[in-house]
Design a protein around this motif. Structure first.
Motif, PDB file in Angstrom:
ATOM      1  N   PRO A 131       0.816  -1.227   0.000  1.00 35.21           N
ATOM      2  CA  PRO A 131       0.000   0.000   0.000  1.00 35.21           C
ATOM      3  C   PRO A 131       0.844   1.268   0.000  1.00 35.21           C
ATOM      4  O   PRO A 131       1.942   1.299   0.572  1.00 35.21           O
ATOM      5  N   THR A 132       0.334   2.285  -0.656  1.00 34.83           N
ATOM      6  CA  THR A 132       0.934   3.624  -0.640  1.00 34.83           C
ATOM      7  C   THR A 132      -0.188   4.597  -0.294  1.00 34.83           C
ATOM      8  O   THR A 132      -0.974   4.979  -1.155  1.00 34.83           O
ATOM      9  N   TYR A 133      -0.280   4.967   0.977  1.00 30.85           N
ATOM     10  CA  TYR A 133      -1.399   5.779   1.452  1.00 30.85           C
ATOM     11  C   TYR A 133      -1.080   7.267   1.319  1.00 30.85           C
ATOM     12  O   TYR A 133       0.043   7.706   1.573  1.00 30.85           O
ATOM     13  N   ARG A 134      -2.089   8.036   0.930  1.00 27.59           N
ATOM     14  CA  ARG A 134      -1.996   9.492   0.897  1.00 27.59           C
ATOM     15  C   ARG A 134      -3.331  10.070   1.360  1.00 27.59           C
ATOM     16  O   ARG A 134      -4.394   9.622   0.915  1.00 27.59           O
ATOM     17  N   LEU A 135      -3.267  11.084   2.226  1.00 23.21           N
ATOM     18  CA  LEU A 135      -4.461  11.815   2.625  1.00 23.21           C
ATOM     19  C   LEU A 135      -4.520  13.088   1.785  1.00 23.21           C
ATOM     20  O   LEU A 135      -3.663  13.959   1.924  1.00 23.21           O
ATOM     21  N   VAL A 136      -5.506  13.161   0.894  1.00 22.04           N
ATOM     22  CA  VAL A 136      -5.583  14.268  -0.060  1.00 22.04           C
ATOM     23  C   VAL A 136      -6.860  15.060   0.160  1.00 22.04           C
ATOM     24  O   VAL A 136      -7.787  14.632   0.851  1.00 22.04           O
ATOM     25  N   VAL A 192     -10.837  -0.317   4.123  1.00 22.87           N
ATOM     26  CA  VAL A 192      -9.937  -1.474   4.226  1.00 22.87           C
ATOM     27  C   VAL A 192      -9.517  -1.589   5.686  1.00 22.87           C
ATOM     28  O   VAL A 192      -9.651  -0.648   6.461  1.00 22.87           O
ATOM     29  N   ARG A 193      -8.975  -2.733   6.041  1.00 22.86           N
ATOM     30  CA  ARG A 193      -8.519  -2.909   7.412  1.00 22.86           C
ATOM     31  C   ARG A 193      -7.307  -2.004   7.659  1.00 22.86           C
ATOM     32  O   ARG A 193      -6.297  -2.117   6.963  1.00 22.86           O
ATOM     33  N   PRO A 194      -7.382  -1.101   8.634  1.00 24.02           N
ATOM     34  CA  PRO A 194      -6.249  -0.190   8.869  1.00 24.02           C
ATOM     35  C   PRO A 194      -5.006  -0.954   9.298  1.00 24.02           C
ATOM     36  O   PRO A 194      -5.070  -1.883  10.104  1.00 24.02           O
ATOM     37  N   ASP A 195      -3.868  -0.564   8.726  1.00 28.45           N
ATOM     38  CA  ASP A 195      -2.605  -1.153   9.139  1.00 28.45           C
ATOM     39  C   ASP A 195      -1.706  -0.058   9.696  1.00 28.45           C
ATOM     40  O   ASP A 195      -2.082   1.124   9.767  1.00 28.45           O
ATOM     41  N   ALA A 196      -0.512  -0.420  10.087  1.00 25.44           N
ATOM     42  CA  ALA A 196       0.395   0.544  10.708  1.00 25.44           C
ATOM     43  C   ALA A 196       0.774   1.660   9.752  1.00 25.44           C
ATOM     44  O   ALA A 196       0.914   2.821  10.155  1.00 25.44           O
ATOM     45  N   ALA A 197       0.931   1.332   8.468  1.00 27.12           N
ATOM     46  CA  ALA A 197       1.307   2.350   7.481  1.00 27.12           C
ATOM     47  C   ALA A 197       0.204   3.391   7.315  1.00 27.12           C
ATOM     48  O   ALA A 197       0.477   4.598   7.204  1.00 27.12           O
ATOM     49  N   LEU A 198      -1.054   2.948   7.313  1.00 24.88           N
ATOM     50  CA  LEU A 198      -2.165   3.892   7.199  1.00 24.88           C
ATOM     51  C   LEU A 198      -2.238   4.785   8.435  1.00 24.88           C
ATOM     52  O   LEU A 198      -2.391   6.012   8.324  1.00 24.88           O
ATOM     53  N   GLU A 252       0.425   7.427   8.261  1.00 20.64           N
ATOM     54  CA  GLU A 252       0.161   8.507   7.305  1.00 20.64           C
ATOM     55  C   GLU A 252      -0.903   9.458   7.841  1.00 20.64           C
ATOM     56  O   GLU A 252      -0.824  10.674   7.627  1.00 20.64           O
ATOM     57  N   VAL A 253      -1.887   8.934   8.530  1.00 21.87           N
ATOM     58  CA  VAL A 253      -2.891   9.790   9.172  1.00 21.87           C
ATOM     59  C   VAL A 253      -2.216  10.718  10.174  1.00 21.87           C
ATOM     60  O   VAL A 253      -2.468  11.929  10.201  1.00 21.87           O
ATOM     61  N   GLU A 254      -1.339  10.175  10.995  1.00 19.89           N
ATOM     62  CA  GLU A 254      -0.679  10.995  12.012  1.00 19.89           C
ATOM     63  C   GLU A 254       0.290  11.994  11.372  1.00 19.89           C
ATOM     64  O   GLU A 254       0.422  13.132  11.849  1.00 19.89           O
ATOM     65  N   ARG A 255       0.975  11.598  10.300  1.00 25.92           N
ATOM     66  CA  ARG A 255       1.882  12.523   9.611  1.00 25.92           C
ATOM     67  C   ARG A 255       1.120  13.732   9.084  1.00 25.92           C
ATOM     68  O   ARG A 255       1.550  14.881   9.222  1.00 25.92           O
ATOM     69  N   THR A 256      -0.042  13.484   8.493  1.00 31.68           N
ATOM     70  CA  THR A 256      -0.856  14.572   7.956  1.00 31.68           C
ATOM     71  C   THR A 256      -1.428  15.425   9.076  1.00 31.68           C
ATOM     72  O   THR A 256      -1.455  16.657   8.989  1.00 31.68           O
ATOM     73  N   ALA A 257      -1.894  14.794  10.145  1.00 27.78           N
ATOM     74  CA  ALA A 257      -2.435  15.540  11.280  1.00 27.78           C
ATOM     75  C   ALA A 257      -1.376  16.446  11.891  1.00 27.78           C
ATOM     76  O   ALA A 257      -1.655  17.599  12.262  1.00 27.78           O
ATOM     77  N   THR A 258      -0.146  15.965  11.987  1.00 30.77           N
ATOM     78  CA  THR A 258       0.940  16.770  12.549  1.00 30.77           C
ATOM     79  C   THR A 258       1.208  17.993  11.687  1.00 30.77           C
ATOM     80  O   THR A 258       1.390  19.108  12.199  1.00 30.77           O
TER      81      THR A 258
END
Length: 390
Positions: free
Chosen positions: A275-280, A344-350, A353-359
């Protein structure tokens, strides 16, 4: 051609599979397309997801005019790289402000002579320096005419916005964001003394060929209808704009067309296995260049998005994985975190990425409005729905 391969290729064209931290804001927008601006967080997220660029860097690029918010395709505002200023302005002409002027002339007694006089007065007033709309209106006095109840009903309260719009699309003035931020709609107007349209010989038909060339370079495979929706052109004009590009269908009878070199790249393309997650943003280029959300969703997820807010436009910002919409999110300023749900089932990478964007939002933006009228209060029902579904 599987849907997952096509979605991942679209994401690759959009710079959403690899975050290249060596890119400048101007280069990102040249490569992946103009960033839709509606007084929300979209331009910042566009640049953050593709090159890890945060607000201070982006705002400096705005101050230098490396990038700028301009009326662009079909009269909509986009943040555009310097190399495309003239093209964006040329493709804005004949839309938004022009349609309002025609309405005012037909129904409100406005004349070309009246608008010409006011335009000269605006340019004279701005010769002394930048002015916000209120200060400009005070300076102009009774040269700005109130259009009364009938004007209010038609969304045109005075003659000033008509002239400001016309002068912007002509490249004679530009809007300068107060405080330098793109995620708000407070502006001062300035004379554009070195206008990108000064001396430009770009004809209308030539401009739309160049817009089509950029559109298919940014988007990857897309249909003629997708290009028409982006450009505002009709069927005949849209076909004329793409005629010289040599577009080819991605498969027999497919409505999706691609530049010849992209077709070769698509056939050889191998999507990432992990997976390659991005919050856009909800109006990210991946969605905006197509305006056909079901192409980016698995069939089982369509009903979930429709239940939350519909498929014409996303009800919230999107979580992507290799071009597929796998979730939705909103920023919650009360908790200073992101409310989200995933398909999808959330994994550590997702989660990372959520926390990176929130920060990034906490430290540089403070909020993540979808558009200028979006507010923490109006967002509460969406936040609650997302938390209930996560």
């Amino acid at each position: 051609m599987t849907p997952s391969k096509l979605r991942a290729f679209w994401a690759a064209r959009q710079g959403l599979l690899e975050c290249d931290t060596d890119l400048s804001p101007e280069t990102v927008l040249k490569r992946t397309g103009w960033a839709r601006s509606v007084g929300g967080v979209g331009p910042y997220l566009t640049l953050f997801t593709r090159a890890d660029l945060t607000r201070p860097t982006v705002d400096r690029a705005v101050a230098r005019l490396d990038i700028h918010e301009l009326p662009s395709a079909r009269g909509c505002t986009y943040v555009v790289p310097r190399a495309d200023f003239a093209l964006a302005l040329r493709c804005s002409q004949g839309f938004g402000d022009a349609a309002q002027i025609q309405t005012a002339k037909k129904h409100l007694g406005v004349t070309d002579a009246e608008l010409d006089r006011l335009a000269r007065a605006v340019l004279d007033a701005l010769a002394e320096g930048a002015l916000d709309p209120a200060a400009l209106k005070d300076r102009l006095g009774d040269r700005v005419r109130n259009l009364g109840p009938e004007g209010k009903k038609r969304g045109v309260t005075t003659t000033l916005p008509l002239v400001l719009g016309r002068l912007q699309t002509a490249g004679e003035i530009r809007r300068q964001p107060i405080g330098g931020r793109l995620d708000q709609q407070r502006y001062a107007y300035v004379r554009w003394t070195d206008s990108p349209l000064a001396g430009s010989t770009l004809a209308e038909d030539e401009a739309y060929v160049e817009l089509a060339r950029r559109f298919f370079r940014w988007s990857g495979p897309a249909s003629l209808a997708h290009f028409q929706a982006f450009s505002g052109l009709g069927v005949k004009a849209g076909k004329a704009a793409v005629a010289s590009l040599g577009l080819r269908p991605v498969s027999e009878d497919s409505p999706l067309l691609a530049l010849p070199e992209h077709l070769e790249d698509l056939r050889a393309f191998v999507p990432p296995e992990t997976p390659t997650y991005r919050l856009v943003a909800s109006l990210d280029g991946l969605m905006l260049l197509r305006r056909q959300l079901e192409l980016l969703l698995e069939p089982a997820d369509v009903a979930r998005v429709e239940t939350i807010g519909g498929l014409q436009d996303l009800p919230s910002h999107a979580i992507l994985d290799r071009g597929r919409i796998v979730g939705l999110w909103e920023y919650d300023p009360e908790r200073e975190d992101i409310a989200w749900t995933s398909f999808v089932r959330p994994d550590a990478a997702l989660r990372a990425e959520v926390e990176r964007t929130a920060t990034m939002i906490r430290e540089h933006l403070g909020d993540a409005r979808s558009f200028s009228l979006d507010s923490p209060e109006s967002r509460k029902p969406r936040i609650a729905a997302l938390r209930a579904g996560s």
